[in-house]
Design a protein around this motif. Structure first.
Motif, PDB file in Angstrom:
ATOM      1  N   GLU A 119       0.813  -1.223   0.000  1.00 19.77           N
ATOM      2  CA  GLU A 119       0.000   0.000   0.000  1.00 19.77           C
ATOM      3  C   GLU A 119       0.848   1.275   0.000  1.00 19.77           C
ATOM      4  O   GLU A 119       0.369   2.350   0.375  1.00 19.77           O
ATOM      5  CB  GLU A 119      -0.967   0.017   1.172  1.00 19.77           C
ATOM      6  N   ALA A 120       2.099   1.172  -0.422  1.00 17.35           N
ATOM      7  CA  ALA A 120       2.940   2.368  -0.507  1.00 17.35           C
ATOM      8  C   ALA A 120       2.467   3.260  -1.647  1.00 17.35           C
ATOM      9  O   ALA A 120       2.022   2.782  -2.688  1.00 17.35           O
ATOM     10  CB  ALA A 120       4.394   1.970  -0.732  1.00 17.35           C
ATOM     11  N   GLN A 121       2.572   4.566  -1.445  1.00 13.97           N
ATOM     12  CA  GLN A 121       2.243   5.503  -2.510  1.00 13.97           C
ATOM     13  C   GLN A 121       3.435   5.690  -3.443  1.00 13.97           C
ATOM     14  O   GLN A 121       3.279   5.753  -4.654  1.00 13.97           O
ATOM     15  CB  GLN A 121       1.822   6.849  -1.922  1.00 13.97           C
ATOM     16  N   TRP A 122       4.601   5.834  -2.857  1.00 14.39           N
ATOM     17  CA  TRP A 122       5.833   5.999  -3.627  1.00 14.39           C
ATOM     18  C   TRP A 122       6.758   4.823  -3.355  1.00 14.39           C
ATOM     19  O   TRP A 122       6.830   4.324  -2.227  1.00 14.39           O
ATOM     20  CB  TRP A 122       6.549   7.305  -3.253  1.00 14.39           C
ATOM     21  N   LEU A 123       7.471   4.420  -4.390  1.00 13.11           N
ATOM     22  CA  LEU A 123       8.401   3.302  -4.276  1.00 13.11           C
ATOM     23  C   LEU A 123       9.701   3.661  -4.998  1.00 13.11           C
ATOM     24  O   LEU A 123       9.675   4.128  -6.140  1.00 13.11           O
ATOM     25  CB  LEU A 123       7.782   2.050  -4.910  1.00 13.11           C
ATOM     26  N   ILE A 124      10.807   3.475  -4.302  1.00  4.98           N
ATOM     27  CA  ILE A 124      12.134   3.703  -4.888  1.00  4.98           C
ATOM     28  C   ILE A 124      12.890   2.393  -4.855  1.00  4.98           C
ATOM     29  O   ILE A 124      13.140   1.838  -3.778  1.00  4.98           O
ATOM     30  CB  ILE A 124      12.914   4.786  -4.115  1.00  4.98           C
ATOM     31  N   LYS A 125      13.238   1.876  -6.022  1.00  4.44           N
ATOM     32  CA  LYS A 125      13.923   0.587  -6.133  1.00  4.44           C
ATOM     33  C   LYS A 125      15.326   0.818  -6.690  1.00  4.44           C
ATOM     34  O   LYS A 125      15.494   1.472  -7.719  1.00  4.44           O
ATOM     35  CB  LYS A 125      13.133  -0.358  -7.044  1.00  4.44           C
ATOM     36  N   LEU A 126      16.317   0.260  -5.997  1.00  9.77           N
ATOM     37  CA  LEU A 126      17.708   0.430  -6.396  1.00  9.77           C
ATOM     38  C   LEU A 126      18.416  -0.913  -6.423  1.00  9.77           C
ATOM     39  O   LEU A 126      18.049  -1.835  -5.697  1.00  9.77           O
ATOM     40  CB  LEU A 126      18.434   1.393  -5.448  1.00  9.77           C
ATOM     41  N   ASP A 127      19.433  -1.011  -7.248  1.00 14.80           N
ATOM     42  CA  ASP A 127      20.177  -2.262  -7.411  1.00 14.80           C
ATOM     43  C   ASP A 127      21.666  -1.953  -7.343  1.00 14.80           C
ATOM     44  O   ASP A 127      22.126  -0.960  -7.932  1.00 14.80           O
ATOM     45  CB  ASP A 127      19.815  -2.899  -8.760  1.00 14.80           C
ATOM     46  N   LEU A 128      22.399  -2.788  -6.628  1.00 12.83           N
ATOM     47  CA  LEU A 128      23.851  -2.592  -6.507  1.00 12.83           C
ATOM     48  C   LEU A 128      24.577  -3.274  -7.656  1.00 12.83           C
ATOM     49  O   LEU A 128      24.218  -4.368  -8.079  1.00 12.83           O
ATOM     50  CB  LEU A 128      24.353  -3.148  -5.180  1.00 12.83           C
ATOM     51  N   TYR A 230      17.195  -6.959   0.011  1.00  9.27           N
ATOM     52  CA  TYR A 230      17.227  -8.385  -0.296  1.00  9.27           C
ATOM     53  C   TYR A 230      18.448  -8.605  -1.187  1.00  9.27           C
ATOM     54  O   TYR A 230      18.396  -8.380  -2.391  1.00  9.27           O
ATOM     55  CB  TYR A 230      15.945  -8.822  -1.012  1.00  9.27           C
ATOM     56  N   ALA A 231      19.571  -8.986  -0.556  1.00  7.58           N
ATOM     57  CA  ALA A 231      20.860  -9.114  -1.257  1.00  7.58           C
ATOM     58  C   ALA A 231      21.220  -7.754  -1.859  1.00  7.58           C
ATOM     59  O   ALA A 231      21.469  -6.805  -1.122  1.00  7.58           O
ATOM     60  CB  ALA A 231      20.805 -10.218  -2.300  1.00  7.58           C
ATOM     61  N   ASP A 232      21.229  -7.647  -3.190  1.00  2.00           N
ATOM     62  CA  ASP A 232      21.623  -6.382  -3.819  1.00  2.00           C
ATOM     63  C   ASP A 232      20.435  -5.519  -4.227  1.00  2.00           C
ATOM     64  O   ASP A 232      20.608  -4.498  -4.891  1.00  2.00           O
ATOM     65  CB  ASP A 232      22.507  -6.653  -5.041  1.00  2.00           C
ATOM     66  N   ASP A 233      19.217  -5.917  -3.862  1.00  2.00           N
ATOM     67  CA  ASP A 233      18.010  -5.147  -4.166  1.00  2.00           C
ATOM     68  C   ASP A 233      17.609  -4.304  -2.962  1.00  2.00           C
ATOM     69  O   ASP A 233      17.235  -4.842  -1.911  1.00  2.00           O
ATOM     70  CB  ASP A 233      16.854  -6.075  -4.552  1.00  2.00           C
ATOM     71  N   LEU A 234      17.668  -2.988  -3.127  1.00  2.00           N
ATOM     72  CA  LEU A 234      17.307  -2.060  -2.065  1.00  2.00           C
ATOM     73  C   LEU A 234      15.963  -1.413  -2.409  1.00  2.00           C
ATOM     74  O   LEU A 234      15.755  -0.984  -3.553  1.00  2.00           O
ATOM     75  CB  LEU A 234      18.363  -0.955  -1.915  1.00  2.00           C
ATOM     76  N   VAL A 235      15.060  -1.364  -1.438  1.00  2.23           N
ATOM     77  CA  VAL A 235      13.738  -0.785  -1.663  1.00  2.23           C
ATOM     78  C   VAL A 235      13.424   0.208  -0.546  1.00  2.23           C
ATOM     79  O   VAL A 235      13.585  -0.105   0.630  1.00  2.23           O
ATOM     80  CB  VAL A 235      12.641  -1.866  -1.716  1.00  2.23           C
ATOM     81  N   PHE A 236      12.975   1.383  -0.957  1.00  2.98           N
ATOM     82  CA  PHE A 236      12.479   2.397  -0.030  1.00  2.98           C
ATOM     83  C   PHE A 236      11.053   2.737  -0.446  1.00  2.98           C
ATOM     84  O   PHE A 236      10.772   2.865  -1.643  1.00  2.98           O
ATOM     85  CB  PHE A 236      13.343   3.661  -0.076  1.00  2.98           C
ATOM     86  N   SER A 237      10.171   2.891   0.517  1.00  2.00           N
ATOM     87  CA  SER A 237       8.790   3.212   0.180  1.00  2.00           C
ATOM     88  C   SER A 237       8.227   4.222   1.163  1.00  2.00           C
ATOM     89  O   SER A 237       8.765   4.415   2.268  1.00  2.00           O
ATOM     90  CB  SER A 237       7.924   1.952   0.175  1.00  2.00           C
ATOM     91  N   SER A 238       7.140   4.857   0.742  1.00  2.00           N
ATOM     92  CA  SER A 238       6.471   5.828   1.594  1.00  2.00           C
ATOM     93  C   SER A 238       4.970   5.763   1.363  1.00  2.00           C
ATOM     94  O   SER A 238       4.513   5.676   0.219  1.00  2.00           O
ATOM     95  CB  SER A 238       6.976   7.243   1.295  1.00  2.00           C
ATOM     96  N   ALA A 268      20.901   1.978 -14.319  1.00  2.00           N
ATOM     97  CA  ALA A 268      19.917   1.510 -15.290  1.00  2.00           C
ATOM     98  C   ALA A 268      18.741   0.816 -14.601  1.00  2.00           C
ATOM     99  O   ALA A 268      17.652   0.719 -15.164  1.00  2.00           O
ATOM    100  CB  ALA A 268      20.567   0.572 -16.296  1.00  2.00           C
ATOM    101  N   LYS A 269      18.965   0.323 -13.374  1.00  2.00           N
ATOM    102  CA  LYS A 269      17.906  -0.395 -12.658  1.00  2.00           C
ATOM    103  C   LYS A 269      17.290   0.432 -11.533  1.00  2.00           C
ATOM    104  O   LYS A 269      16.491  -0.078 -10.757  1.00  2.00           O
ATOM    105  CB  LYS A 269      18.452  -1.714 -12.098  1.00  2.00           C
ATOM    106  N   THR A 270      17.674   1.704 -11.439  1.00  2.00           N
ATOM    107  CA  THR A 270      17.087   2.578 -10.437  1.00  2.00           C
ATOM    108  C   THR A 270      15.718   3.050 -10.921  1.00  2.00           C
ATOM    109  O   THR A 270      15.596   3.599 -12.010  1.00  2.00           O
ATOM    110  CB  THR A 270      17.995   3.794 -10.171  1.00  2.00           C
ATOM    111  N   LYS A 271      14.685   2.801 -10.125  1.00  2.56           N
ATOM    112  CA  LYS A 271      13.324   3.130 -10.548  1.00  2.56           C
ATOM    113  C   LYS A 271      12.581   3.880  -9.447  1.00  2.56           C
ATOM    114  O   LYS A 271      12.686   3.530  -8.270  1.00  2.56           O
ATOM    115  CB  LYS A 271      12.545   1.853 -10.899  1.00  2.56           C
ATOM    116  N   VAL A 272      11.844   4.890  -9.857  1.00  4.39           N
ATOM    117  CA  VAL A 272      10.943   5.618  -8.966  1.00  4.39           C
ATOM    118  C   VAL A 272       9.529   5.368  -9.458  1.00  4.39           C
ATOM    119  O   VAL A 272       9.175   5.740 -10.573  1.00  4.39           O
ATOM    120  CB  VAL A 272      11.254   7.125  -8.955  1.00  4.39           C
TER     121      VAL A 272
END
Length: 371
Positions: A119-128, A230-238, A268-272
């Protein structure tokens, strides 16, 4: 046993932390693990004629023509695997990673990590970028030192859990610390890295990331965000509204934290993902109150079951056309997909499991047991 040796053993044992076993020498480690001393010495000194890893590549899914479209997998030899499993069981498993870390951990996994962001409104997904390869030998050495191991033993353990390539090895630039002076084998200036495929790499990576996880968790709390890794997958949400400029500022600030720790974003895998858009975390939909399986995942399973049950389609031929060596292989593959589905959408998984049981009975293949 000489008195001075006995006293040194007692002193070493008292310095150990987290209940880790005392290791006095490399010969002692050979005795504890049942791995021959000559093999351990060759691996640590990097003087082997044939390295203890079988190296091959696996293509990443949906990688297109990206320059890093393959993963280098390093499968350890029998002796090295036995040693690394011993290190996992007797040392690394004694310490729990940060609470925001969800991979390689029996406490929780994919569903729990995804559920955190529902139920997050915003999602920031990052990959190392090059996650395991970015974790170099000095960091692994410091990890074993933090458990209480003497410098030489920590160095030897670090060498047994890292690998050097034939070329293009990482070095001590970009803020990575060098090993303390005076240790053996210093003639080899190349620095080892965590190999993807080694039994110890997952747990070591989680424990090494403790400092970064603490930093990113604090950043998330200060900015009313939710953080998971989760390993190299970083997720921030609000769940609270903000705008794209704020989201991009978050990405910039997070990237600065990563660089300071010696990691780099895969831009290339950074997504908002904005409000109203479909939101996916670790392959699960999180727009609702609970994580759900993707439609493509369900269709994949359903299509296989349809063809396997169709009276005019030969099941063995279908399995071969889909790249499986046998019908049993395909059945095992689909049963694994359904078993995973039980942890996410049990009603759907139960229905598909019943369909598969009928197929197994009709083709007289091994019966699959589901909850």
């Amino acid at each position: 046993m000489p008195e001075d040796v006995l006293q040194n053993a007692v002193k070493t044992a008292k310095q150990m932390k987290h209940g880790c076993p005392s290791i006095l020498t490399l010969n002692h480690l050979a005795h504890l693990t049942g791995v021959p001393y000559p093999f351990l010495h060759r691996t640590i000194s990097r003087t082997y004629r044939k390295e203890a890893y079988n190296v091959f590549t696996l293509r990443k899914p949906n990688s297109g023509h990206s320059p890093d479209r393959v993963r280098w997998i390093c499968a350890p030899s029998e002796d090295l695997l036995r040693l690394q499993r011993w290190i996992n069981t007797n040392i690394l498993s004694k310490v729990e990673p940060h609470e925001a870390s969800y991979a390689y951990d029996s406490r929780h996994g994919v569903r729990e990590a995804a559920e955190l962001h529902c139920e997050a409104q915003w999602l920031i997904k990052l990959d190392l970028t090059n996650f395991f390869e970015s974790i170099l030998e000095p960091r692994v050495y410091e990890l074993f030192r933090s458990f209480g191991y003497q410098p030489l033993v920590a160095f030897e353990l670090a060498r047994l859990c890292t690998r050097i390539r034939a070329r293009r090895n990482p070095d001590q630039r970009h803020g990575n610390k060098s090993l303390p002076p005076g240790l053996p084998y210093s003639r080899d200036s190349r620095i080892g890295h965590l190999p993807q495929g080694a039994a110890t790499s997952p747990k070591i990576s989680n424990l090494v990331m403790q400092s970064l996880d603490e930093t990113l968790q604090a950043y998330a709390e200060d900015n009313e965000l939710v953080y998971s890794r989760y390993a190299d997958d970083l997720v921030f949400s609000s769940r609270k509204p903000f705008d794209r400029s704020q989201a991009l500022q978050h990405v910039k600030s997070i990237n600065q934290c990563l660089v300071e720790e010696g990691f780099w974003l895969n831009k290339a895998k950074t997504k908002v993902i904005t409000p109203g858009a479909r939101k996916v975390v670790l392959g699960l939909l999180i727009n609702g109150k609970k994580p759900r399986l993707m439609k493509a995942y369900k269709k994949y399973v359903s299509d296989h079951l349809y063809f396997l049950a169709h009276p005019d389609i030969d099941a063995i031929t279908h399995a071969e056309h889909r790249g499986f060596k046998s019908l049993q292989g395909l059945i095992n593959h689909i049963s694994g997909k359904i078993a995973y589905g039980y942890s996410i959408e049990p009603d759907w998984a139960r229905e598909q499991g019943n369909r598969l049981k009928v197929i197994c009975a009709a083709h007289e293949v091994d019966h699959v047991i589901f909850p």
